[in-house]
Write an enzyme that holds these catalytic residues in place. Structure first.
Site, PDB file in Angstrom:
ATOM      1  N   TYR A 126     -91.879 103.578  29.472  1.00  0.00           N
ATOM      2  CA  TYR A 126     -91.326 104.936  29.366  1.00  0.00           C
ATOM      3  C   TYR A 126     -90.775 105.223  27.971  1.00  0.00           C
ATOM      4  O   TYR A 126     -90.238 106.295  27.740  1.00  0.00           O
ATOM      5  CB  TYR A 126     -90.209 105.130  30.392  1.00  0.00           C
ATOM      6  CG  TYR A 126     -90.714 105.100  31.810  1.00  0.00           C
ATOM      7  CD1 TYR A 126     -91.228 103.931  32.344  1.00  0.00           C
ATOM      8  CD2 TYR A 126     -90.681 106.227  32.605  1.00  0.00           C
ATOM      9  CE1 TYR A 126     -91.702 103.887  33.644  1.00  0.00           C
ATOM     10  CE2 TYR A 126     -91.151 106.189  33.911  1.00  0.00           C
ATOM     11  CZ  TYR A 126     -91.663 105.023  34.418  1.00  0.00           C
ATOM     12  OH  TYR A 126     -92.133 104.984  35.700  1.00  0.00           O
ATOM     13  N   ASP A 230     -89.199 102.325  39.154  1.00  0.00           N
ATOM     14  CA  ASP A 230     -89.697 103.636  39.567  1.00  0.00           C
ATOM     15  C   ASP A 230     -90.527 103.478  40.847  1.00  0.00           C
ATOM     16  O   ASP A 230     -90.319 104.171  41.852  1.00  0.00           O
ATOM     17  CB  ASP A 230     -90.559 104.197  38.423  1.00  0.00           C
ATOM     18  CG  ASP A 230     -90.892 105.663  38.610  1.00  0.00           C
ATOM     19  OD1 ASP A 230     -90.447 106.253  39.607  1.00  0.00           O
ATOM     20  OD2 ASP A 230     -91.613 106.216  37.764  1.00  0.00           O
TER      21      ASP A 230
END
Ligand code: NAI
Length: 335
Positions: A126, A230
């Site tokens: 990310y 996630d």
């Protein structure tokens, strides 16, 4: 008499306005005095501000230090970065805390799940280091640093200690990503060595996925890099009734943003059928964070009672109640 809190409220896109309105009214019903600074972000402001995250949103959060946020839609494949990733990186909200807990009355196959997923929130895939190689290939660079890995491991152990949790499990894929995940694992091991009072183990992410489905009650605090966090937190939400009941918090050194795990759910937006439990429970986490323990307990107990009765629950939990009806029932139980 409790003091008045200044809190930024970001309604967001899709079901965001519906579920944050619900959380807001429940918090107010519990007697907490809040001066809400309502700021819009996401797809709905794109045309006007040419960005999903205008400066006034950042300024409000910087000023108030605490925010309650609805989900925002991230256009896939556009040039804009996710608002969530941008917020987490701008304010260094390095710990994403996602409790996954069974509530009696919710139809699930498990009745004893009580996990907290602690997801590193600032780096990994990310970090946004991605490029195309001509028209036929692309690279995303996975970044893992000693600083961020040690910081998140410390956060997980400190939380485990404060909340009397029974074990910390570090989740990784260090057998394949020997340098990046290997570094993460070494940092977790070093921090674990300084916390001998809390049992520690590590587990490869694929094995962890299977074990969580088979025997989730055997795990407690799970700490992991960003991408695994996630994925596993959505999966774990499925163990306890789905995304409608899974809250979360993004915590940094001096700023915290509270939001559900779920997204903007465009398929059910505007229909008054979204489950606001996740948003309300994110509000409960926020109230504990700002020291409003009594109100937090009141709301948590009211949610428990409504779910246990099972009469006024939303469609995702097998009921017929609307978002508003569920909210009213929780407010009624707060008394
Ligand atoms: P989603 O979480 O919005 O929806 C997945 C499924 O769960 C849908 O079937 C939806 O109806 C259901 N669902 C989610 N929340 C629910 C609730 N409170 N009550 C009942 N059912 C619920 O995930 P999806 O569809 O992948 O993403 C939609 C958009 O949200 C995307 O643009 C994505 O980027 C964004 N997103 C934003 C997040 C945030 O702002 N924190 C987090 C995740 C996704």
């Amino acid at each position: 008499m409790s003091k008045e809190h200044n809190i930024t409220l970001i309604p967001g896109d899709g079901i965001g306005p519906e579920v944050t309105t619900s959380a807001r009214s429940v918090i107010e019903a519990a007697g907490v005095k809040v001066k809400w600074d309502v700021v819009e972000a996401g797809a709905k402001v794109m045309d006007e501000y040419k960005t999903p995250l205008p400066d006034y949103v950042l300024e409000s959060i910087k000023k108030n230090k605490i925010a309650l946020k609805g989900p925002v839609t991230t256009p896939i494949g556009s040039g804009f970065r996710s608002v969530n990733v941008a917020l987490r990186q701008t304010f260094n909200l390095y710990a994403n805390v996602r409790p996954i807990k069974t509530y009696e009355g919710i139809p699930t196959r498990y009745d004893n799940v009580d996990l907290i997923i602690v997801r590193e929130n600032t780096e990994d895939l990310y970090a946004g280091v991605e490029h195309k190689i001509g028209d036929y290939a692309a690279e995303s660079i996975k970044i893992i640093t000693k600083e961020a890995s040690t910081r998140i491991a410390k956060f997980a152990f400190d939380m485990a200690e404060k909340q009397n949790r029974k074990k910390v499990t570090a989740v990784h894929k260090a057998n394949i990503m020997k340098y990046s995940d290997g570094l993460f694992l070494n940092c977790a091991r070093e921090v674990a060595a300084a916390h001998e009072d809390i049992p520690f183990e590590d587990m490869i992410v694929d094995a962890m996925s299977m074990k969580l489905v088979q025997t989730p009650e055997k795990y407690d605090v799970l700490v992991m890099p960003n991408l695994y966090g996630d994925i596993l937190s959505d999966m774990a939400a499925g163990l306890v009734g789905g995304l409608g009941v899974a809250p979360g918090a993004n915590i940094g050194d001096d700023i915290a943003v509270f939001e559900s795990i779920h997204g903007s759910a465009p398929d059910i937006a505007g229909k008054n059928i979204a489950n606001p439990t996740a948003a309300i429970l994110s509000g409960v986490m926020m109230l504990r964070f700002i020291g409003e323990m009594e109100a937090a307990d009141k709301i948590d107990n009211a949610i428990k009672a409504v779910l246990k009765e099972g009469k006024v629950v939303t469609v995702d939990l097998g009921g017929k109640a609307s978002t508003d009806e569920f909210t009213e029932e929780v407010v009624k139980k707060i008394g």
